[in-house]
Design a protein around this motif. Structure first.
Motif, mmCIF file in Angstrom:
data_model
loop_
_atom_site.group_PDB
_atom_site.id
_atom_site.type_symbol
_atom_site.label_atom_id
_atom_site.label_comp_id
_atom_site.label_asym_id
_atom_site.label_seq_id
_atom_site.Cartn_x
_atom_site.Cartn_y
_atom_site.Cartn_z
ATOM 1 N N ALA A 69 0.868 -1.176 0.000
ATOM 2 C CA ALA A 69 0.000 0.000 0.000
ATOM 3 C C ALA A 69 0.905 1.226 0.000
ATOM 4 O O ALA A 69 1.822 1.326 0.814
ATOM 5 N N LEU A 70 0.668 2.124 -0.938
ATOM 6 C CA LEU A 70 1.545 3.285 -1.128
ATOM 7 C C LEU A 70 0.774 4.582 -0.959
ATOM 8 O O LEU A 70 -0.373 4.678 -1.381
ATOM 9 N N GLY A 71 1.447 5.573 -0.406
ATOM 10 C CA GLY A 71 0.866 6.906 -0.358
ATOM 11 C C GLY A 71 1.316 7.716 -1.562
ATOM 12 O O GLY A 71 2.511 7.825 -1.822
ATOM 13 N N VAL A 72 0.343 8.256 -2.308
ATOM 14 C CA VAL A 72 0.659 9.057 -3.496
ATOM 15 C C VAL A 72 -0.130 10.358 -3.457
ATOM 16 O O VAL A 72 -1.324 10.355 -3.158
ATOM 17 N N GLY A 73 0.547 11.467 -3.777
ATOM 18 C CA GLY A 73 -0.146 12.746 -3.911
ATOM 19 C C GLY A 73 0.295 13.404 -5.211
ATOM 20 O O GLY A 73 1.478 13.377 -5.547
ATOM 21 N N ILE A 74 -0.651 13.952 -5.959
ATOM 22 C CA ILE A 74 -0.289 14.585 -7.234
ATOM 23 C C ILE A 74 -0.862 16.000 -7.280
ATOM 24 O O ILE A 74 -2.074 16.190 -7.156
ATOM 25 N N PRO A 75 -0.001 16.994 -7.429
ATOM 26 C CA PRO A 75 -0.498 18.367 -7.481
ATOM 27 C C PRO A 75 -1.152 18.651 -8.838
ATOM 28 O O PRO A 75 -0.680 18.162 -9.868
ATOM 29 N N ILE A 76 -2.235 19.414 -8.812
ATOM 30 C CA ILE A 76 -2.902 19.791 -10.062
ATOM 31 C C ILE A 76 -2.884 21.319 -10.155
ATOM 32 O O ILE A 76 -3.545 21.995 -9.363
#
Lengths: 138, 325
Positions: free
Chosen positions: B212-219
């Motif tokens: 399980a991975l934490g991912v954040g992507i700025p828009i």
């Protein structure tokens, strides 16, 4: 009347003593055992509720201690490790009494209420992260 | 190295002489898997990767046939991530844009990657952060593309490709939000910069191990249309309820019902006249935490946004492998 939840630990030489029988017979307490076990080393655990007048509960607890049994009234056999829990929430549908639950649906954070837990251990194999455990299991 | 195991988990060694790939879903050597059904799958590749990132010591056991310039035929040693020159995560499928919701209509318990499903629709599980899921906030990939910087478990990684199973040609509802599983991302990042709290080995009883991975992507909000699409709410995102006892394994394509994420997150969903308890496999509370961390990093100038150098395929379908004869 009150109810107290106790985790009793029996060392080898007291496992054979009839402790619960005496709690009922001598102290008139209502007993509800959730789980009990004796290990290969002949040490025992018991998780139970005792219900009765405060005075009788205190007397019963004194009796238990006098028999050489250790009492942990803060814990059940079940352990929830908040630092391991990611609040995925997969446990929710495997906790029949909602001891593991979400208080705030805005944050979806999992909280655990020790007092509601009935030590069924249904959550343990259903936590992908290993946040749930019990002294009755490895 | 021709064969190698890290903490008894087999790694792939068919690349450069002393390089290894370790798969997140690889089981530990001698794991009985589902021979004694349902298996426990307590430890595997995902757990090794978590230990590596947490700086814990791991055991490497490797075999080789020996050559003139590489004479060593057997190696057993201990190492940590600090002993490696490079430790790069290469993850071919992340951030599934919407995903189906699982129930079990049969009369026996089944074990899946969406958890244990009780008989007779005794529970319902899903896996998406819904309104916080990156690709649901950029539904037609206007800002997220190949080369985009992403927050990957604390490291600044990037999208290196469309993810496997990337399917952009799907049914879409208002504001082009997919109504079924759609786009995916292939992500890479430096594991030496990652935080073990966001890289977690997981065990699914009766199914297997994973990560399980934490991912954040700025828009970046470049125009009104991009802004509008980031205002998506759980009630706007619909997912398909699939019967994992028959329709999923038999690939019938049957959809039992559709539900929105607001209802899923309420804890109870009513389908086919029944109230069913719901639970998630992905963590919304971790998604919130990551959004806050990423916001602070961007505000402090520690995380810079960039323009992707290539868009994700906009109109792509998916096919199953051809059946055997």
């Amino acid at each position: 009347m009150e109810t107290r939840k106790l985790l009793l630990t029996f060392v080898k030489n007291v496992v054979e003593r009839p402790i619960v029988y005496n709690l009922v017979k001598e102290f008139d307490l209502v007993i509800n055992i959730y789980r009990a076990s004796i290990s290969e080393e002949e040490e025992g655990y018991m998780v139970l509720d005792i219900t009765g007048p405060t005075k009788m509960i205190d007397a019963g607890i004194n009796f238990i201690v006098s028999q050489g049994v250790t009492i942990d009234n803060a814990q059940k056999s079940f352990r929830w490790d908040e630092s391991v829990c990611t609040s995925c929430s997969n446990c929710l549908t495997h906790c029949p009494v909602n001891a593991l639950h979400i208080e705030d649906r805005k944050t979806m954070k999992i909280v655990f209420d020790q007092n509601i837990c009935i030590d069924c251990m249904g959550c343990i194999p259903n936590c992908p992260f290993g946040a749930c455990g019990s002294i009755f299991q490895d | 190295m021709t064969e190698a195991w890290i903490d008894d988990v087999l790694a792939y060694s068919g690349i450069a002489a002393v390089d290894l790939y370790l798969g997140a879903t690889q089981l530990r050597h001698n794991d009985p898997a589902n021979i004694d059904y349902p298996g426990e799958f307590k430890f595997g590749g995902g757990h090794v990767i978590e230990k590596l990132i947490r700086g814990e010591e791991l055991q490497l056991f490797a075999l080789s046939y020996g050559t003139d310039e590489y004479p060593l035929k057997e190696l057993r040693t201990k190492f940590t991530i600090d002993d490696l020159n490079q430790a790069t995560m290469v993850n071919p499928r992340n951030c599934y844009q919407n995903y189906n919701v699982a129930v079990n209509t049969s009369n026996k318990t089944i074990y899946t990657y969406l958890g244990k499903l009780k008989p007779n629709m005794g529970n319902m599980t899903y896996s998406s952060a819904g309104q916080l899921s990156p690709l649901l906030n950029d539904p037609v990939y206007r800002t997220i593309g190949i080369g985009s910087s992403v927050w990957l478990a604390g490291a600044q990684g990037h999208v290196y490709s469309e993810g496997t199973q990337h399917t952009s040609a799907v049914v879409r509802t208002a504001n082009q939000v997919p109504a079924e599983g759609a786009g995916t991302l292939a992500l890479t990042g430096n594991m030496k910069e990652m935080d073990g709290d966001f890289v977690r080995g997981v065990s699914f009883k009766g199914y297997g191990v994973s990560i399980a991975l934490g991912v954040g992507i700025p828009i970046p909000i470049l125009d009104e249309d991009i802004l509008l699409k980031t205002t998506v709410r759980d009630r706007d995102i619909r997912a398909q309820v699939i019967d994992y006892s028959i329709d999923y394994p038999m690939e019938t394509g049957k959809v039992l019902a559709t539900v929105n994420y607001e209802t899923l997150k309420s804890g109870i969903v009513n389908i086919l006249g029944r109230d069913i308890e719901t639970a998630s496999l992905s963590s919304y509370s971790m998604a919130l935490k990551i959004a806050e961390i990423l916001k602070a990093q961007i505000r402090d100038g520690n995380f810079l946004l960039n323009k992707p150098y290539q868009p994700l395929p906009p109109n792509q379908s998916m096919k199953a492998m051809k059946a055997g004869k």
